[in-house]
Design a protein around this motif. Sequence first.
Motif, PDB file in Angstrom:
ATOM      1  N   GLY A  72       0.814  -1.213   0.000  1.00  0.00           N
ATOM      2  CA  GLY A  72       0.000   0.000   0.000  1.00  0.00           C
ATOM      3  C   GLY A  72       0.845   1.260   0.000  1.00  0.00           C
ATOM      4  N   LEU A  73       1.892   1.251   0.796  1.00  0.00           N
ATOM      5  CA  LEU A  73       2.792   2.397   0.876  1.00  0.00           C
ATOM      6  C   LEU A  73       3.494   2.641  -0.467  1.00  0.00           C
ATOM      7  CD1 LEU A  73       4.024   4.434   2.951  1.00  0.00           C
ATOM      8  CD2 LEU A  73       5.846   2.757   3.252  1.00  0.00           C
ATOM      9  N   LEU A  74       3.982   1.568  -1.086  1.00  0.00           N
ATOM     10  CA  LEU A  74       4.687   1.708  -2.366  1.00  0.00           C
ATOM     11  C   LEU A  74       3.737   2.146  -3.479  1.00  0.00           C
ATOM     12  CD1 LEU A  74       7.089  -1.382  -2.287  1.00  0.00           C
ATOM     13  CD2 LEU A  74       7.527   0.976  -1.531  1.00  0.00           C
ATOM     14  N   GLU A  75       2.532   1.617  -3.464  1.00  0.00           N
ATOM     15  CA  GLU A  75       1.551   2.016  -4.483  1.00  0.00           C
ATOM     16  C   GLU A  75       1.232   3.503  -4.374  1.00  0.00           C
ATOM     17  OE1 GLU A  75      -1.581  -0.743  -3.646  1.00  0.00           O
ATOM     18  OE2 GLU A  75      -0.714  -2.303  -4.920  1.00  0.00           O
ATOM     19  N   THR A  76       1.108   4.000  -3.165  1.00  0.00           N
ATOM     20  CA  THR A  76       0.858   5.432  -2.964  1.00  0.00           C
ATOM     21  C   THR A  76       2.057   6.251  -3.438  1.00  0.00           C
ATOM     22  OG1 THR A  76      -0.599   4.989  -1.099  1.00  0.00           O
ATOM     23  CG2 THR A  76       0.348   7.203  -1.234  1.00  0.00           C
ATOM     24  N   ALA A  77       3.251   5.826  -3.066  1.00  0.00           N
ATOM     25  CA  ALA A  77       4.467   6.546  -3.455  1.00  0.00           C
ATOM     26  C   ALA A  77       4.646   6.572  -4.972  1.00  0.00           C
ATOM     27  CB  ALA A  77       5.686   5.910  -2.792  1.00  0.00           C
ATOM     28  N   ALA A  78       4.206   5.536  -5.647  1.00  0.00           N
ATOM     29  CA  ALA A  78       4.385   5.437  -7.099  1.00  0.00           C
ATOM     30  C   ALA A  78       3.615   6.515  -7.852  1.00  0.00           C
ATOM     31  CB  ALA A  78       3.944   4.061  -7.587  1.00  0.00           C
ATOM     32  N   HIS A  79       2.638   7.129  -7.209  1.00  0.00           N
ATOM     33  CA  HIS A  79       1.815   8.140  -7.880  1.00  0.00           C
ATOM     34  C   HIS A  79       2.309   9.564  -7.638  1.00  0.00           C
ATOM     35  CE1 HIS A  79      -0.700   5.000  -9.211  1.00  0.00           C
ATOM     36  NE2 HIS A  79      -1.248   4.747  -8.048  1.00  0.00           N
ATOM     37  N   SER A  80       3.570   9.694  -7.249  1.00  0.00           N
ATOM     38  CA  SER A  80       4.135  11.019  -7.026  1.00  0.00           C
ATOM     39  C   SER A  80       4.303  11.747  -8.356  1.00  0.00           C
ATOM     40  CB  SER A  80       5.504  10.907  -6.344  1.00  0.00           C
ATOM     41  OG  SER A  80       5.371  10.267  -5.101  1.00  0.00           O
ATOM     42  N   PRO A  81       3.873  12.997  -8.411  1.00  0.00           N
ATOM     43  CA  PRO A  81       4.023  13.746  -9.664  1.00  0.00           C
ATOM     44  C   PRO A  81       5.472  14.158  -9.899  1.00  0.00           C
ATOM     45  CG  PRO A  81       3.093  15.144  -7.961  1.00  0.00           C
ATOM     46  CD  PRO A  81       3.224  13.771  -7.365  1.00  0.00           C
ATOM     47  N   GLY A  82       5.831  14.274 -11.155  1.00  0.00           N
ATOM     48  CA  GLY A  82       7.175  14.707 -11.516  1.00  0.00           C
ATOM     49  C   GLY A  82       7.623  14.041 -12.787  1.00  0.00           C
ATOM     50  N   ASP A  83       8.932  14.048 -13.012  1.00  0.00           N
ATOM     51  CA  ASP A  83       9.457  13.427 -14.229  1.00  0.00           C
ATOM     52  C   ASP A  83       9.400  11.906 -14.132  1.00  0.00           C
ATOM     53  OD1 ASP A  83      11.679  12.442 -12.834  1.00  0.00           O
ATOM     54  OD2 ASP A  83      13.014  14.033 -13.484  1.00  0.00           O
ATOM     55  N   HIS A  84       9.906  11.232 -15.158  1.00  0.00           N
ATOM     56  CA  HIS A  84       9.771   9.769 -15.231  1.00  0.00           C
ATOM     57  C   HIS A  84      10.527   9.030 -14.133  1.00  0.00           C
ATOM     58  CE1 HIS A  84      13.537  10.516 -17.356  1.00  0.00           C
ATOM     59  NE2 HIS A  84      13.827   9.241 -17.218  1.00  0.00           N
ATOM     60  N   ARG A  85      11.483   9.679 -13.471  1.00  0.00           N
ATOM     61  CA  ARG A  85      12.222   9.026 -12.389  1.00  0.00           C
ATOM     62  C   ARG A  85      11.620   9.297 -11.013  1.00  0.00           C
ATOM     63  NH1 ARG A  85      17.765   9.881 -15.153  1.00  0.00           N
ATOM     64  NH2 ARG A  85      17.902   7.916 -16.286  1.00  0.00           N
ATOM     65  N   THR A  86      10.721  10.240 -10.926  1.00  0.00           N
ATOM     66  CA  THR A  86      10.127  10.592  -9.627  1.00  0.00           C
ATOM     67  C   THR A  86       9.448   9.403  -8.957  1.00  0.00           C
ATOM     68  OG1 THR A  86       9.889  12.896 -10.293  1.00  0.00           O
ATOM     69  CG2 THR A  86       8.536  12.147  -8.443  1.00  0.00           C
ATOM     70  N   PRO A  87       8.628   8.615  -9.674  1.00  0.00           N
ATOM     71  CA  PRO A  87       8.022   7.459  -8.988  1.00  0.00           C
ATOM     72  C   PRO A  87       9.064   6.468  -8.467  1.00  0.00           C
ATOM     73  CG  PRO A  87       6.858   7.934 -11.020  1.00  0.00           C
ATOM     74  CD  PRO A  87       8.094   8.799 -11.015  1.00  0.00           C
ATOM     75  N   LEU A  88      10.140   6.246  -9.215  1.00  0.00           N
ATOM     76  CA  LEU A  88      11.194   5.345  -8.747  1.00  0.00           C
ATOM     77  C   LEU A  88      11.821   5.872  -7.462  1.00  0.00           C
ATOM     78  CD1 LEU A  88      12.831   4.653 -12.198  1.00  0.00           C
ATOM     79  CD2 LEU A  88      12.064   2.861 -10.632  1.00  0.00           C
ATOM     80  N   ARG A  89      12.143   7.146  -7.457  1.00  0.00           N
ATOM     81  CA  ARG A  89      12.748   7.749  -6.262  1.00  0.00           C
ATOM     82  C   ARG A  89      11.766   7.728  -5.089  1.00  0.00           C
ATOM     83  NH1 ARG A  89      15.122  12.644  -9.727  1.00  0.00           N
ATOM     84  NH2 ARG A  89      16.995  11.587 -10.502  1.00  0.00           N
ATOM     85  N   SER A  90      10.526   8.062  -5.345  1.00  0.00           N
ATOM     86  CA  SER A  90       9.522   8.076  -4.277  1.00  0.00           C
ATOM     87  C   SER A  90       9.330   6.687  -3.681  1.00  0.00           C
ATOM     88  CB  SER A  90       8.190   8.607  -4.808  1.00  0.00           C
ATOM     89  OG  SER A  90       8.322   9.951  -5.182  1.00  0.00           O
ATOM     90  N   VAL A  91       9.286   5.685  -4.539  1.00  0.00           N
ATOM     91  CA  VAL A  91       9.152   4.308  -4.063  1.00  0.00           C
ATOM     92  C   VAL A  91      10.383   3.908  -3.257  1.00  0.00           C
ATOM     93  CG1 VAL A  91       9.150   1.900  -4.852  1.00  0.00           C
ATOM     94  CG2 VAL A  91       7.446   3.505  -5.716  1.00  0.00           C
TER      95      VAL A  91
END
Length: 188
Positions: A72-91
């Motif tokens: 659940g935490l990773l799924e939420t983090a994956a929806h972070s706005p930004g460039d194409h690497r933002t979801p990877l970094r957020s996760v």
Amino acid sequence: MTERKGRERAERERRIIAAARAIAASEGWPAVTIRRLADEIEYSQPVLYAHFANRDAIVAAIAVEGFAELAGLLETAAHSPGDHRTPLRSVAFAYLGFAEAHSTLYDAMFTLPTSLRFAGADTKPEMRKAFAALVAVVPSSAQGREVAAETFWAALHGLALLERSGRIRPSAHDERVVLLVDRLFRDE
């Protein structure tokens, strides 16, 4: 009657798991024993054994809960706005934050002995969902997307354990995450 017994059984299992998590969080995993759990929740040891074959089975049940929470935490983090690497970094940051904030739970998930296995026909849905959350942020153009996700996960796990043990500088935490994402997915 059968439904009531099923609900009562599920409630006893929840109490056992909750007590084990609480003891582990406050005193560490060595303090979690069948005898201690029986005393804590005021059931006999045979009642606990009727629900879980042994301590490792309790740890496995806790780990499954942990994988559901992590997913659940990773799924939420994956929806972070930004460039194409933002979801990877957020996760990555979410994963490492989870490992730090829930160290005893993380140990149940990854370091204590259990019968849980990934990548098998009997892999628990919660575990599959947590891994799927990692795969989801790996760019679709990555060759061997699942292998890339496994490598990403392995690197995060290594960082989590090294950071927790104080083997690497805390001041470079953010820099390491950015480097990991940028190097591992540099062509994406």
